[in-house]
Scaffold this motif. Sequence first.
Motif, short mmCIF file in Angstrom:
data_model
loop_
_atom_site.label_atom_id
_atom_site.label_comp_id
_atom_site.label_asym_id
_atom_site.label_seq_id
_atom_site.Cartn_x
_atom_site.Cartn_y
_atom_site.Cartn_z
N ILE A 298 4.11 -2.13 -5.60
CA ILE A 298 4.57 -1.17 -4.53
C ILE A 298 5.04 -1.81 -3.43
O ILE A 298 6.30 -1.34 -2.83
N THR A 305 8.08 -0.67 -11.17
CA THR A 305 7.08 -0.17 -10.65
C THR A 305 6.53 1.09 -11.61
O THR A 305 5.45 1.38 -12.20
N GLU A 306 7.68 2.17 -11.80
CA GLU A 306 7.40 3.18 -12.48
C GLU A 306 6.90 3.19 -13.71
O GLU A 306 6.13 3.80 -14.40
N ASN A 307 7.85 2.23 -14.40
CA ASN A 307 7.50 1.91 -15.88
C ASN A 307 6.13 1.31 -16.10
O ASN A 307 5.29 1.37 -17.00
N PHE A 309 3.48 1.76 -14.27
CA PHE A 309 2.26 2.76 -14.11
C PHE A 309 2.42 3.43 -15.57
O PHE A 309 1.33 3.80 -16.30
N LYS A 310 3.59 3.71 -16.19
CA LYS A 310 3.48 4.50 -17.47
C LYS A 310 2.93 3.60 -18.68
O LYS A 310 2.20 4.34 -19.51
N TYR A 329 -0.44 6.04 -8.18
CA TYR A 329 0.84 6.59 -8.86
C TYR A 329 1.17 7.84 -7.86
O TYR A 329 2.58 7.70 -7.58
N TYR A 332 2.57 6.54 -4.65
CA TYR A 332 4.13 5.99 -5.06
C TYR A 332 5.21 6.91 -5.13
O TYR A 332 6.11 7.01 -4.57
N LEU A 333 4.94 8.03 -5.97
CA LEU A 333 5.73 9.32 -6.19
C LEU A 333 6.24 9.78 -4.68
O LEU A 333 7.53 10.08 -4.64
N LYS A 337 9.17 7.37 -3.77
CA LYS A 337 10.22 7.82 -4.55
C LYS A 337 10.71 9.47 -4.10
O LYS A 337 11.63 9.97 -4.45
N GLU A 339 9.01 12.15 -4.07
CA GLU A 339 8.73 13.24 -5.18
C GLU A 339 7.52 13.68 -4.89
O GLU A 339 6.61 13.54 -5.71
N GLN A 342 6.10 16.21 -7.78
CA GLN A 342 5.52 15.49 -8.99
C GLN A 342 4.04 14.85 -8.62
O GLN A 342 3.07 14.86 -9.60
#
Length: 591
Positions: A298, A305-307, A309-310, A329, A332-333, A337, A339, A342
Amino acid sequence: MSQNKVQTNAKNNYLLAENYYREGAYEKATQIYKKLYTSSPFNTTYLSRLISCYQETDQFILAENLLKSRIKANKSQAYLYVYLGYNYQRQQQAEKASENYKLALNSLDKMPSYGGIIGRLFKDYNLLDNAILAYEKAMEANKNANYNFQIAQIYGEKGDFKKMFESYIDLVDKNEQYFDLVQRYTSKYITDDAENEANILFRKTLLRKSASNPKDVWNVLLSWLFTQQKDYNKAFIQENALYQRNTQDLGAIFTLGKIAFENNSFEAAKQCFDFIVEKSSTKSETINAHLFLMKIAIETKNPETENLFKKLFLVFGKNSATIKLQVAYADYLTFSKNEPQQANTVLEEALSYANSKFDKARIKLKLGDVLVFTNKFNKALIYFSQIQTQLKNHELAQEARFKVAQTSYFKGDFEWAKAQLKVLKGSTTQLIANDAVNLFLKISDNEPVDSIPSGLKQLAKAELLAFQNKDKAALSELNSLFTRKDIFINGFIPSEVIYDDVLFFKAKLLIKQKKYEEAITALNKIIAADNQGFLTDDVYFMMAETYNNHLKNSEKAQEYYQKIIFDHTSSIYLVDSRKKFRKLRGDNVSQ
């Protein structure tokens, strides 16, 4: 008279005499010490003070006669020769002084048990070479004696760091139980500057010892030294060597990675946590290492980064073991991002997995942040307050209290914010305490008085907008402060402090937007208004860093690093400024 009463009277008289002595009333002190010494002639404290009182009142003959009579009565008490020698030294009779010092030292060949008191007396009289000699002779005569610690301290007082470190390391070599003590005393001389003379000597001494007599403890001390110097890659080499000898413990490498991360040394931190992921056989340890790797991703704006996390949630799942990952996470969102909805969903789900009140608190702290991000202040305050109630005095409760204060500040409720910050100024967590003090001072120095606008509400609003990643709107709010007629008077905001705060925060936002020249202009205005202000070293360092890292103007960067080096010697930026100035100048800073 009972024995207890006699002892009480003696103690009271001693305290009175000590008070007179410290105030320089030597005649009064002499009379009391005479009585104390007469009643307890074997008490060396009374004897020492009485002799000192005689010397301070130029009664050298009385001191001499007293000491000679004591020596005649018991020649085995050879430490008395140190007192007698010093009595001659006070009278500039150097030859007689030297003769008596030699008598004291020579006595140690037959009576090494007096080494401690003779060495200490020489040290008290600042006869440091004789003190070292006394301790060394005592150890030579008695192999069980160990005065290396005292010798090391004396070398430190003499400024002979090489011999001081050698003595400290010899002490650890003989008995590793001295490790903590030696580390504590060594830390008084070690700085975070690798080119500091003491740092260089300590490193060389350790390397020589490691080569001649390899032990784990030398790697531990080298790792500690490199960590102090923020040379985390070198510290990792030492920790790796230790791990190869004990593959069961990754704790030291985890601690090193965390320290490197907290000091923004992301590459070194990643090296530590990657190593843990590769070597660890413990699920919780592996998850914690991945947590920091995600924080690094991050901070370094890794596009994957998002991938990442997933993938982690696929491997470890969403459950009580991955609460901290889920919170990270959500952060981060929200903040990377944009968001928040979410993120809110992620956190609400995480609450259903939380088994402990501490995990629930961590989730609620982040929920509160998300709610502040979306201007839902009251609901955020409810979450923060719940944590304070449920975890009184815990670090998470202190963090929640600070967030109550910060949220109240954003809302413009300055009195309530100050009330929370007053409590936090004594926080056991240094970072929270520092943040609390800084925000408290910002509010106190800039509060509106008698309903006269001060600009604090606008600054708070701008900081809220920046917290919400609305940097353009934040800059607009800051710029409005310089155009409003009810605040702007004669070219300056009424409070010089807020003038500095506004411009400094504006410069931060401009740098974030890569508007470096505009940031330099804002910082120059602070210096022009008051180059002795409390933000001056912060301003100089930000200017130096901007010229160095973004504008690639090494000449200007050197100029501002140099201002910190010469004009702000107590600045937290001093060591970094010195290192970077030397590098720009072309010095070899890797030695």
